[in-house]
Design an enzyme around this catalytic site. Structure first.
Site, PDB file in Angstrom:
ATOM      1  N   GLU A   1      56.904  70.094  24.542  1.00 51.55           N
ATOM      2  CA  GLU A   1      56.910  71.066  25.642  1.00 51.55           C
ATOM      3  C   GLU A   1      58.363  71.239  26.072  1.00 51.55           C
ATOM      4  O   GLU A   1      58.918  70.393  26.776  1.00 51.55           O
ATOM      5  CB  GLU A   1      56.037  70.566  26.804  1.00 51.55           C
ATOM      6  CG  GLU A   1      54.569  70.430  26.462  1.00 51.55           C
ATOM      7  CD  GLU A   1      53.906  71.741  26.131  1.00 51.55           C
ATOM      8  OE1 GLU A   1      54.444  72.801  26.500  1.00 51.55           O
ATOM      9  OE2 GLU A   1      52.845  71.731  25.481  1.00 51.55           O
TER      10      GLU A   1
ATOM     11  N   CYS B   1      60.458  74.366  34.153  1.00 53.12           N
ATOM     12  CA  CYS B   1      60.618  74.855  32.776  1.00 53.12           C
ATOM     13  C   CYS B   1      60.121  76.281  32.601  1.00 53.12           C
ATOM     14  O   CYS B   1      60.586  77.000  31.713  1.00 53.12           O
ATOM     15  CB  CYS B   1      59.914  73.925  31.789  1.00 53.12           C
ATOM     16  SG  CYS B   1      58.139  73.752  32.084  1.00 53.12           S
TER      17      CYS B   1
END
Length: 455
Positions: A210, A244
């Site tokens: 990720e 993110c």
């Protein structure tokens, strides 16, 4: 022997006994994790305040509530997910029955980041538990209070041969990566993601990465400007932009650019007040290194709003930079801070091409009322996931697998996605013994029969 090596061996032995595979055991473990979170809500928020100056609202919304919902969803569905499922058999396997058995990988390593230090360690753990694995968590050394709290709580609620937390810096991460794992789950930067994948390749260990990247927002000329500005401001500046999936930069149509900027300024004041650093309720930058990297961007383009900094508190107020171009340093890499660059466009096709020329982003946000514009962006730009007329919220839904593509990562989790990535699907065929079809064995007659069946 170093302690982490001893723990890995204990977990491997414990997994081999099969206890973690029992559905009742997994359910009990998930309920324990749920109890851990609910019982220690205040402790978690205090640790997050120490590490990142997060408000109780942000801590609860982004680090605690999302986990409670994820566990509830998993507990509701785990029996269905874990059950072997029957699938169709093909003509060539006539007489048989076919099944898929989800099974755990074994001993898993979860390496979590500092920006949401509790949530991004526990969310993959939910999937690991649900699938029947053991887990070792390596949290970030940049958020020491949260890391220490997790180590203490996990140690209190779970035996180390099942779940354990290993604290330390880069050297500990390197040593852990040198070990053989059955699965690695990593959340963090693209450069470190490459290191993780190289380490995993030595043992052919499957991974979920990720990562991140420069996630664009596009505000088209028909957008609802008030909603677009407020939702973009929240998504960009929550956690001081250290998210993110935060909108990294915004393309705004030239016809509404000035109006939109005015709405963004108003939204910042409404959500964060005119002086968020003075109120003390704005998240701080995680380290001096990151702080100085971000402040170097403040002379890019034209300062439109904000720009004040506090070195001692490591705070940068919500900032808008106008007249930004792709040649500015701020556009080279993911910003990961409370600075929003604004770029202008007049032709949608041209910015679609510009975004496509960049590495595939983790998220994309589009503000428009036009179905045609939505279709054009979704059809032509590859990205991990995103929202239309909103930001960030897609990752909060257990019904939407979350993950990147290309440089922004591989593998998707949340909800059933978390169970799936920590499970190997074992395919099994059960053949009948009541008869034996002769055409499976080589002969001219058998070949002619097969050809007729295939036609």
């Amino acid at each position: 022997m170093e302690k982490y090596k001893d723990v890995i061996q204990k977990q491997r032995l414990y997994f081999s006994k099969g206890e973690t595979k029992e559905l009742s055991f997994r359910i009990s473990a998930l309920e324990k994790l749920q109890k851990l979170i609910k019982t220690h809500e205040q402790d978690i928020m205090v640790a997050l305040k120490e590490d990142l100056n997060k408000t109780e609202f942000d801590s609860y919304l982004t680090e605690i509530a999302v986990l409670i919902e994820e566990i509830k969803f998993t507990l509701k569905n785990i029996q269905k997910w874990a059950k072997p499922r029957k699938v169709k058999s093909s003509l060539s396997t006539f007489g048989s029955k076919s099944f898929i058995y989800p099974e755990p990988y074994g001993v898993t390593l979860i390496i979590s980041p500092w920006n949401y230090p509790f949530q991004l360690a526990m969310a993959p753990l939910i999937g690991s538990i649900a699938a029947g694995n053991t887990a070792i968590i390596k949290p970030s050394e940049l958020t020491p209070h949260t890391s220490a709290l997790m180590a203490n709580l996990i140690g209190e609620y779970f035996p180390e041969e099942y779940i354990s937390v290993v604290e330390g810096g880069i050297e500990i991460s390197d040593r852990l990566l040198a070990e053989k794992w059955d699965y690695i789950f990593f959340t963090g930067s693209v450069p470190v993601g490459r290191i993780i994948m190289q380490a995993a390749a030595k043992h052919l260990t499957p991974v979920t990465l990720e990562l991140g990247g420069k996630s664009p927002a596009i505000v088209h000329e028909d957008a609802h400007l008030t909603h677009a500005a407020k939702r973009l401001v929240w998504g960009k500046f929550v956690n001081a932009g250290q998210t993110c999936v935060a909108p990294d930069y915004t393309y705004v149509h030239s016809n509404i650019k000035e109006l939109f900027i005015a709405e963004v300024k108003k939204a910042i004041k409404d959500i964060y007040t005119s002086d968020p650093m003075e109120t003390g309720n704005f998240t701080k930058i995680v380290s001096d290194k990151h702080f100085h990297r971000l402040t170097a961007f403040l002379n890019n383009g034209q300062l439109e709003y904000g720009g004040r900094t506090d070195t001692e508190k490591r705070m940068i107020e919500p900032t808008i930079l106008n007249d930004i171009s792709w040649s500015d340093p701020i556009m080279e890499d993911e910003i990961f801070g409370p600075i929003l660059p604004i770029l202008e466009y007049s032709d949608l096709d041209s910015i679609i091409m510009k975004i496509k020329d960049r590495p595939k982003p983790l998220a994309l946000y589009l503000f428009t009322e036009s179905d045609k514009v939505q279709e054009a962006v979704l059809k032509h730009i590859s990205f991990g996931g995103g929202c239309i007329n909103d930001t960030v919220l897609h990752l909060s839904s257990p019904h939407l697998p979350f993950g990147g593509v290309g440089d922004s990562g591989m593998g998707a989790y949340h909800g059933k996605g978390s169970f799936d990535i920590f499970s190997h699907e074992k395919s099994m065929l059960k053949q009948s013994t009541k008869f034996d079809l002769p055409f499976r064995y080589p002969s001219e007659k058998a070949l002619n029969t097969i050809k007729k069946l295939i036609k």
